[in-house]
Design a protein around this motif. Structure first.
Motif, PDB file in Angstrom:
ATOM      1  N   THR A 157      19.235  20.570  30.790  1.00 29.78           N
ATOM      2  CA  THR A 157      18.403  20.380  29.605  1.00 29.78           C
ATOM      3  C   THR A 157      17.974  18.923  29.522  1.00 29.78           C
ATOM      4  OG1 THR A 157      19.584  22.137  28.448  1.00 29.78           O
ATOM      5  CG2 THR A 157      18.312  20.595  27.095  1.00 29.78           C
ATOM      6  N   VAL A 158      16.684  18.710  29.311  1.00 27.44           N
ATOM      7  CA  VAL A 158      16.118  17.363  29.235  1.00 27.44           C
ATOM      8  C   VAL A 158      16.518  16.725  27.906  1.00 27.44           C
ATOM      9  CG1 VAL A 158      13.964  16.043  29.233  1.00 27.44           C
ATOM     10  CG2 VAL A 158      14.189  18.060  30.693  1.00 27.44           C
ATOM     11  N   GLY A 159      16.922  15.451  27.971  1.00 30.66           N
ATOM     12  CA  GLY A 159      17.369  14.728  26.778  1.00 30.66           C
ATOM     13  C   GLY A 159      16.209  14.241  25.923  1.00 30.66           C
ATOM     14  N   ASP A 160      16.550  13.611  24.778  1.00 26.33           N
ATOM     15  CA  ASP A 160      15.548  13.075  23.856  1.00 26.33           C
ATOM     16  C   ASP A 160      14.704  11.974  24.494  1.00 26.33           C
ATOM     17  OD1 ASP A 160      16.380  14.806  21.883  1.00 26.33           O
ATOM     18  OD2 ASP A 160      17.771  13.356  20.977  1.00 26.33           O
ATOM     19  N   ASP A 161      15.236  11.343  25.548  1.00 27.15           N
ATOM     20  CA  ASP A 161      14.492  10.280  26.247  1.00 27.15           C
ATOM     21  C   ASP A 161      13.540  10.843  27.303  1.00 27.15           C
ATOM     22  OD1 ASP A 161      16.343  11.200  28.075  1.00 27.15           O
ATOM     23  OD2 ASP A 161      17.055   9.213  28.657  1.00 27.15           O
ATOM     24  N   CYS A 162      13.365  12.175  27.301  1.00 26.08           N
ATOM     25  CA  CYS A 162      12.480  12.889  28.232  1.00 26.08           C
ATOM     26  C   CYS A 162      12.963  12.784  29.680  1.00 26.08           C
ATOM     27  CB  CYS A 162      11.037  12.401  28.115  1.00 26.08           C
ATOM     28  SG  CYS A 162      10.340  12.721  26.486  1.00 26.08           S
ATOM     29  N   GLY A 163      14.260  12.585  29.859  1.00 27.88           N
ATOM     30  CA  GLY A 163      14.821  12.500  31.200  1.00 27.88           C
ATOM     31  C   GLY A 163      16.105  13.299  31.311  1.00 27.88           C
ATOM     32  N   PHE A 164      16.582  13.417  32.541  1.00 26.30           N
ATOM     33  CA  PHE A 164      17.847  14.104  32.795  1.00 26.30           C
ATOM     34  C   PHE A 164      18.528  13.483  33.995  1.00 26.30           C
ATOM     35  CE2 PHE A 164      14.885  16.402  35.517  1.00 26.30           C
ATOM     36  CZ  PHE A 164      15.602  16.538  36.699  1.00 26.30           C
ATOM     37  N   GLU A 165      19.810  13.761  34.122  1.00 28.62           N
ATOM     38  CA  GLU A 165      20.603  13.350  35.273  1.00 28.62           C
ATOM     39  C   GLU A 165      21.618  14.454  35.510  1.00 28.62           C
ATOM     40  OE1 GLU A 165      21.838   9.135  35.739  1.00 28.62           O
ATOM     41  OE2 GLU A 165      23.862   9.979  35.728  1.00 28.62           O
ATOM     42  N   THR A 166      21.675  14.947  36.750  1.00 28.34           N
ATOM     43  CA  THR A 166      22.592  16.032  37.057  1.00 28.34           C
ATOM     44  C   THR A 166      23.070  15.937  38.495  1.00 28.34           C
ATOM     45  OG1 THR A 166      22.905  18.445  36.959  1.00 28.34           O
ATOM     46  CG2 THR A 166      20.788  17.665  37.744  1.00 28.34           C
TER      47      THR A 166
END
Length: 158
Positions: free
Chosen positions: A40-49
């Motif tokens: 799920t993409v975070g509020d900062d419009c990014g993700f890390e997985t």
């Protein structure tokens, strides 16, 4: 570069906040490698997985593919899988540590730094430019002093 069986961290940005992205490894023909990871993409419009390159993945280029679940524009990037350096052995570990080396010693040292000649030339140019600036400033100061002396009616000494 990554070895088969290693975990890599995939970072994405520019996706809509709160959206779901599916991260999948693919070969260069577009075939899936291993299982996808949903994030799920975070509020900062990014993700890390994290995602694991499966054991047995052959060395070469593979693609990390990140596609939004809603069908929006995704992203891809290549990574290189290298051959594993691990292996098994059956030696007992006992050895006497003796050995002989051979070589003619004519190999040069590796070039690990900057080209010194270029640095010296640059330094000489900078010093020369500084000297020219100092000389020019003195000439201007002297011309100004002479001009001021003439304006006040004083005559310069001969």
């Amino acid at each position: 570069m990554v070895e088969a069986g290693d975990e890599v961290i995939v970072t994405g940005s520019g996706f809509p906040a709160g959206s779901t992205v599916i991260v999948q490894l693919k070969d260069t023909q577009g075939n899936d490698i291993g299982d996808p990871v949903t994030v799920t993409v975070g509020d900062d419009c990014g993700f890390e997985t994290p995602i694991t390159v499966p054991e047995g993945t052959p060395p070469g280029v593979i693609i990390v593919d990140a596609q939004p679940e809603d069908g929006g524009e995704g992203a891809q990037t290549p990574i290189t899988v290298v051959a594993s350096n691990s292996g098994s052995g059956n030696g007992d570990g006992n050895g006497d540590g003796s050995g002989a080396g051979a070589g003619n010693g004519d190999g040069g040292l590796a070039n690990t730094g900057a080209n010194v000649a270029v640095l010296i030339a640059a330094m000489v140019l900078l010093l020369g430019a500084g000297a020219v600036m100092i000389k020019r400033r003195r000439e201007i100061s002297q011309a100004f002093a002479t001009a001021m002396g003439r304006m006040s009616g004083d005559k310069p000494a001969v």
